[in-house]
Write a protein that holds these residues in place. Structure first.
Motif, PDB file in Angstrom:
ATOM      1  N   VAL A 219      41.340  40.536 -42.695  1.00 33.61           N
ATOM      2  CA  VAL A 219      39.992  40.029 -42.192  1.00 33.61           C
ATOM      3  C   VAL A 219      39.284  38.758 -43.101  1.00 33.61           C
ATOM      4  N   MET A 220      39.004  37.771 -42.623  1.00 31.70           N
ATOM      5  CA  MET A 220      38.607  36.660 -43.434  1.00 31.70           C
ATOM      6  C   MET A 220      36.966  36.428 -43.227  1.00 31.70           C
ATOM      7  N   THR A 221      36.410  36.352 -44.305  1.00 36.66           N
ATOM      8  CA  THR A 221      34.937  36.262 -44.541  1.00 36.66           C
ATOM      9  C   THR A 221      34.751  34.936 -45.598  1.00 36.66           C
ATOM     10  N   THR A 222      33.433  34.485 -45.158  1.00 35.81           N
ATOM     11  CA  THR A 222      32.992  33.456 -46.084  1.00 35.81           C
ATOM     12  C   THR A 222      31.840  33.738 -46.849  1.00 35.81           C
ATOM     13  N   HIS A 223      31.740  32.985 -48.315  1.00 33.06           N
ATOM     14  CA  HIS A 223      30.490  33.166 -48.997  1.00 33.06           C
ATOM     15  C   HIS A 223      29.213  33.272 -48.276  1.00 33.06           C
ATOM     16  N   GLY A 224      28.913  32.272 -47.312  1.00 29.63           N
ATOM     17  CA  GLY A 224      27.717  32.177 -46.778  1.00 29.63           C
ATOM     18  C   GLY A 224      27.450  33.512 -45.825  1.00 29.63           C
ATOM     19  N   GLN A 225      28.579  33.992 -45.254  1.00 32.36           N
ATOM     20  CA  GLN A 225      28.418  34.957 -44.362  1.00 32.36           C
ATOM     21  C   GLN A 225      27.960  36.291 -45.324  1.00 32.36           C
ATOM     22  N   TYR A 406      26.290  35.661 -36.941  1.00 34.38           N
ATOM     23  CA  TYR A 406      26.671  34.830 -38.013  1.00 34.38           C
ATOM     24  C   TYR A 406      27.728  35.357 -38.934  1.00 34.38           C
ATOM     25  N   HIS A 407      27.812  36.957 -38.880  1.00 38.68           N
ATOM     26  CA  HIS A 407      28.470  37.524 -39.805  1.00 38.68           C
ATOM     27  C   HIS A 407      30.015  38.058 -39.285  1.00 38.68           C
ATOM     28  N   VAL A 408      30.166  37.677 -38.354  1.00 36.09           N
ATOM     29  CA  VAL A 408      31.384  38.032 -37.391  1.00 36.09           C
ATOM     30  C   VAL A 408      32.653  37.358 -38.149  1.00 36.09           C
ATOM     31  N   THR A 409      33.565  37.996 -38.350  1.00 35.96           N
ATOM     32  CA  THR A 409      34.628  37.365 -39.129  1.00 35.96           C
ATOM     33  C   THR A 409      35.335  36.016 -38.479  1.00 35.96           C
ATOM     34  N   THR A 410      35.656  35.112 -39.168  1.00 32.16           N
ATOM     35  CA  THR A 410      36.291  34.166 -38.668  1.00 32.16           C
ATOM     36  C   THR A 410      37.625  34.246 -38.075  1.00 32.16           C
ATOM     37  N   GLY A 411      38.229  35.233 -38.162  1.00 31.72           N
ATOM     38  CA  GLY A 411      39.465  35.648 -37.728  1.00 31.72           C
ATOM     39  C   GLY A 411      40.310  36.544 -38.618  1.00 31.72           C
ATOM     40  N   TYR A 412      41.748  36.968 -38.087  1.00 30.73           N
ATOM     41  CA  TYR A 412      42.640  37.685 -38.907  1.00 30.73           C
ATOM     42  C   TYR A 412      43.573  36.571 -39.686  1.00 30.73           C
ATOM     43  N   LEU A 413      43.762  36.800 -40.919  1.00 31.96           N
ATOM     44  CA  LEU A 413      44.642  35.744 -41.604  1.00 31.96           C
ATOM     45  C   LEU A 413      46.197  35.806 -40.775  1.00 31.96           C
ATOM     46  N   ASP A 414      46.381  34.483 -40.487  1.00 27.62           N
ATOM     47  CA  ASP A 414      47.928  34.183 -40.201  1.00 27.62           C
ATOM     48  C   ASP A 414      48.084  35.156 -38.692  1.00 27.62           C
ATOM     49  N   ASP A 415      46.995  35.368 -37.981  1.00 25.57           N
ATOM     50  CA  ASP A 415      47.503  36.280 -37.027  1.00 25.57           C
ATOM     51  C   ASP A 415      46.487  35.986 -35.553  1.00 25.57           C
ATOM     52  N   PRO A 416      46.622  34.734 -35.005  1.00 27.20           N
ATOM     53  CA  PRO A 416      45.704  33.998 -34.004  1.00 27.20           C
ATOM     54  C   PRO A 416      45.746  34.982 -32.684  1.00 27.20           C
ATOM     55  N   ALA A 417      46.871  35.776 -32.640  1.00 24.71           N
ATOM     56  CA  ALA A 417      47.068  36.398 -31.315  1.00 24.71           C
ATOM     57  C   ALA A 417      45.917  37.656 -31.689  1.00 24.71           C
ATOM     58  N   SER A 418      46.118  38.349 -32.603  1.00 21.86           N
ATOM     59  CA  SER A 418      44.904  39.632 -32.909  1.00 21.86           C
ATOM     60  C   SER A 418      43.661  38.873 -32.811  1.00 21.86           C
ATOM     61  N   THR A 419      43.077  37.816 -33.297  1.00 26.94           N
ATOM     62  CA  THR A 419      42.021  37.236 -33.368  1.00 26.94           C
ATOM     63  C   THR A 419      41.688  36.923 -31.990  1.00 26.94           C
ATOM     64  N   ALA A 420      42.273  36.328 -31.195  1.00 18.96           N
ATOM     65  CA  ALA A 420      41.994  36.089 -29.708  1.00 18.96           C
ATOM     66  C   ALA A 420      41.498  37.331 -29.000  1.00 18.96           C
ATOM     67  N   GLU A 421      42.204  38.417 -29.480  1.00 13.88           N
ATOM     68  CA  GLU A 421      42.132  39.693 -28.801  1.00 13.88           C
ATOM     69  C   GLU A 421      40.955  40.317 -29.176  1.00 13.88           C
ATOM     70  N   GLY A 427      32.339  33.901 -29.027  1.00 15.93           N
ATOM     71  CA  GLY A 427      31.718  34.694 -30.112  1.00 15.93           C
ATOM     72  C   GLY A 427      31.752  36.258 -30.186  1.00 15.93           C
ATOM     73  N   TRP A 428      31.930  36.870 -29.138  1.00 15.16           N
ATOM     74  CA  TRP A 428      31.716  38.403 -29.188  1.00 15.16           C
ATOM     75  C   TRP A 428      32.936  39.176 -29.825  1.00 15.16           C
ATOM     76  N   LEU A 429      32.480  39.913 -30.752  1.00 18.24           N
ATOM     77  CA  LEU A 429      33.571  40.715 -31.266  1.00 18.24           C
ATOM     78  C   LEU A 429      33.450  41.997 -30.544  1.00 18.24           C
ATOM     79  N   ARG A 430      34.981  42.434 -30.218  1.00 20.33           N
ATOM     80  CA  ARG A 430      35.428  43.791 -29.421  1.00 20.33           C
ATOM     81  C   ARG A 430      35.502  44.751 -30.720  1.00 20.33           C
ATOM     82  N   THR A 431      34.632  45.768 -30.670  1.00 17.05           N
ATOM     83  CA  THR A 431      34.681  46.523 -31.806  1.00 17.05           C
ATOM     84  C   THR A 431      35.791  47.648 -31.606  1.00 17.05           C
ATOM     85  N   GLY A 432      36.060  48.093 -30.024  1.00 13.25           N
ATOM     86  CA  GLY A 432      36.678  49.244 -29.971  1.00 13.25           C
ATOM     87  C   GLY A 432      36.136  50.535 -30.104  1.00 13.25           C
TER      88      GLY A 432
END
Length: 555
Positions: A219-225, A406-421, A427-432
């Motif tokens: 899970v990728m996160t930025t400084h500002g987040q 603003y704090h939802v992840t920018t995505g999963y590293l090297d995993d665009p399929a899981s990020t899109a899911e 911009g809505w995050l599916r939490t499960g």
């Protein structure tokens, strides 16, 4: 009762984590920042130590954007190594100390880490030898720095280590002391230039999920987040300068690192890191260090409350207690306030993909609200409940919790399929997670989508059953899983931790008085403790296996 007028004014937070140590030094300079064994540092001294670690990272060749892994327990070295590297633009990759070498190597390889910080001798394990002798592919790893050595001793500094795996890079091992000495030749102006170049939109860390539903994801996160989120969180939970915070949550976990280290720096709170949770030691340290803040899963507080020697320790300094789980008994909240003496108690909810936090229940809320909800969404955070088709449900209707902010992840590293899911196009995050919003906007988490099971055509949610079981006077912990059944398809199986012997027949009759028949577990098993990961999260996979094996033995 807390109120806005009682909340002290705090200086505006820095733009990046790279600037956080200097911010804390300027804002809280002479206050005690850290107490770790005999070592006690002010915020001014901590800034100096982190700056030295930052220059050491430059000397080792760490470049902006490089990934640095950290596989070690809580300590002052963890803090200075992490923030030193992040302060010159590196991306932190914490690694679970419970991982076996193959699991750690997987994270190191997939993250592309070039440097590893680790230890020798923690709980009898030589992490360096375990990893480099494991035969695992370590990818781009080029250097290992030993933060603490309680083993046979680190090899001469810079000596290459030839992994028996398939790593294309030759890794060298350095002691922490030699690492810092090498940084002495790096000009301070170079460190400051690197610090100034870090932007709020740059990655600050990649935290790997626990992998309970398959391979872990980065899970990728930025400084500002991170800065914005934990500035908001620490204000809501009422952290304030002079608080003394016992850091029992592991730093490799989102909550341990960010709601621990980062929040303390933002609010001028003393950090008291604990490498291993031990109730005897915790009680002693809480009294000796006048601990005012303690946060952890419900099991931490159960352990303190039930400890036979608790009354001999002065815990009167404790004012703030934070916990969270799908099931927090009302009685536990009342006992934390009444028996541990902490007037301010909060519950919260979050996940790694949301930066660790989504909602917080106010510290002055009544016990039922704290126990049965996880509070209101953070400012500038949206929460909605949806059905399986994605339709938004009204208050009171259970469905999947989705989060946007603003704090939802920018995505999963090297995993665009899981990020899109996981992160929808808008911009809505599916939490499960399954949850309900009440008329006040308070969120209650009732279960995980994957934990639901179907009994004779009826949906059963384990957390609902667990909440009922936890009201039994002899039950201190409970977990319910679905298990195959020839007649009904699936049935519930309950695992309970009790303070006294309780028969399955009694629990069956007791739950039938309180639940619809299809929700009543068909089997009850008493266990000494439930399996949880280092972050306190209940691990249901081994319980499902045990339930299946028990059924097979019976048939």
């Amino acid at each position: 009762m807390s109120s806005p007028r009682q909340t002290p004014q705090h200086p505006a937070p820095p733009a990046t984590l790279a600037r956080l140590p200097a911010f804390a030094a300027a804002a809280y300079g002479d206050l005690e920042a850290l107490a770790d064994g005999e070592v006690r540092w002010t915020f001014a001294r901590l800034d100096v130590e982190i700056a030295a670690a930052a220059r050491a990272a430059v000397a080792l060749g760490v470049r902006p954007g490089d990934r640095v892994a950290l596989w070690a327990p809580n300590s002052r070295q963890w803090i200075t190594a992490a923030l030193g590297a992040v302060g010159v633009g590196a991306v932190l990759v914490p690694v679970n100390t419970r991982y076996k070498p193959a699991e750690a190597a997987d994270v190191i390889r997939r993250s592309g880490a070039r440097v590893l910080f680790t230890e020798r001798g923690f709980l009898g394990t030589d992490y360096v030898e375990a990893l480099h002798g494991s035969g695992e592919d370590l990818g781009a790893l080029a250097a290992t720095v030993v933060l603490r050595d309680a083993g046979a001793g680190t090899p001469p500094d810079g000596v290459p280590v030839h992994s028996s795996g398939h790593s294309s890079a030759q890794s060298s091992v350095h002691s922490w002391e030699a690492y810092l000495r090498a940084g002495e030749r790096v000009p301070e102006r170079e460190r400051l230039a690197r610090l100034a170049a870090v932007r709020p939109t740059d990655l600050s860390d990649i935290l790997y999920t626990s992998g309970t539903t398959g391979r872990s994801k980065g899970v990728m996160t930025t400084h500002g987040q991170s800065v914005r989120l934990y500035d908001s969180w620490s204000r809501l939970v009422t952290l304030r300068p002079g608080d003394r915070y016992l850091l029992v949550n592991p730093f490799f976990h989102t909550f341990g690192y960010k709601a621990g280290v980062l929040a303390c720096l933002l609010r001028g709170v003393t950090m008291l890191p604990e490498a291993v949770y031990d109730t005897d030691r915790i009680l002693h340290r809480m009294a000796a260090e006048r601990v005012s803040c303690l946060m952890g899963p419900p099991t931490v507080f159960h352990g303190l409350l039930e400890h036979p020697g608790r009354a001999t320790h002065d815990l009167s300094a404790l004012r703030l207690a934070g916990t969270g789980a799908a099931a927090v008994p009302t009685a536990l909240v009342e006992r934390i306030r009444g028996e541990l003496g902490a007037p301010d108690v909060f519950t919260a909810y979050g996940l790694t993909e949301s930066g660790g936090v989504v909602s917080v229940c106010p510290t002055d809320a009544d016990a039922p609200t704290l126990a049965h909800t996880v509070g209101l969404p953070l400012p500038d955070t949206e929460v909605r409940i949806t059905d399986p088709l994605g339709r938004v449900l009204p208050a009171g209707e259970p469905g999947e919790v989705q989060v946007r902010g603003y704090h939802v992840t920018t995505g999963y590293l090297d995993d665009p399929a899981s990020t899109a899911e996981a992160v929808l196009a808008d911009g809505w995050l599916r939490t499960g997670d399954i949850g309900v919003l009440d008329a006040r906007g308070y969120l209650a988490i009732t279960d995980r989508l994957k934990d639901m099971y179907v009994v004779g055509g009826f949906n059963a949610y384990p957390a609902e059953v667990e909440n009922v079981l936890l009201t039994h006077p002899a039950i201190t912990d409970a977990a319910v899983v679905g298990a195959p059944d020839e007649r009904l398809g699936e049935v519930g199986v309950a695992f309970v931790v009790t303070t006294e012997p309780v028969t399955a027949a009694h629990l069956t009759a007791w739950t039938r008085e309180r639940l619809a028949n299809f929700k009543v577990p068909r089997r009850f098993t008493t266990v000494a403790e439930l399996p949880r990961n280092a972050g306190g999260k209940l691990q249901k996979a081994p319980l499902r296996r045990a339930a299946r094996e028990e059924r097979e033995e019976r048939s």
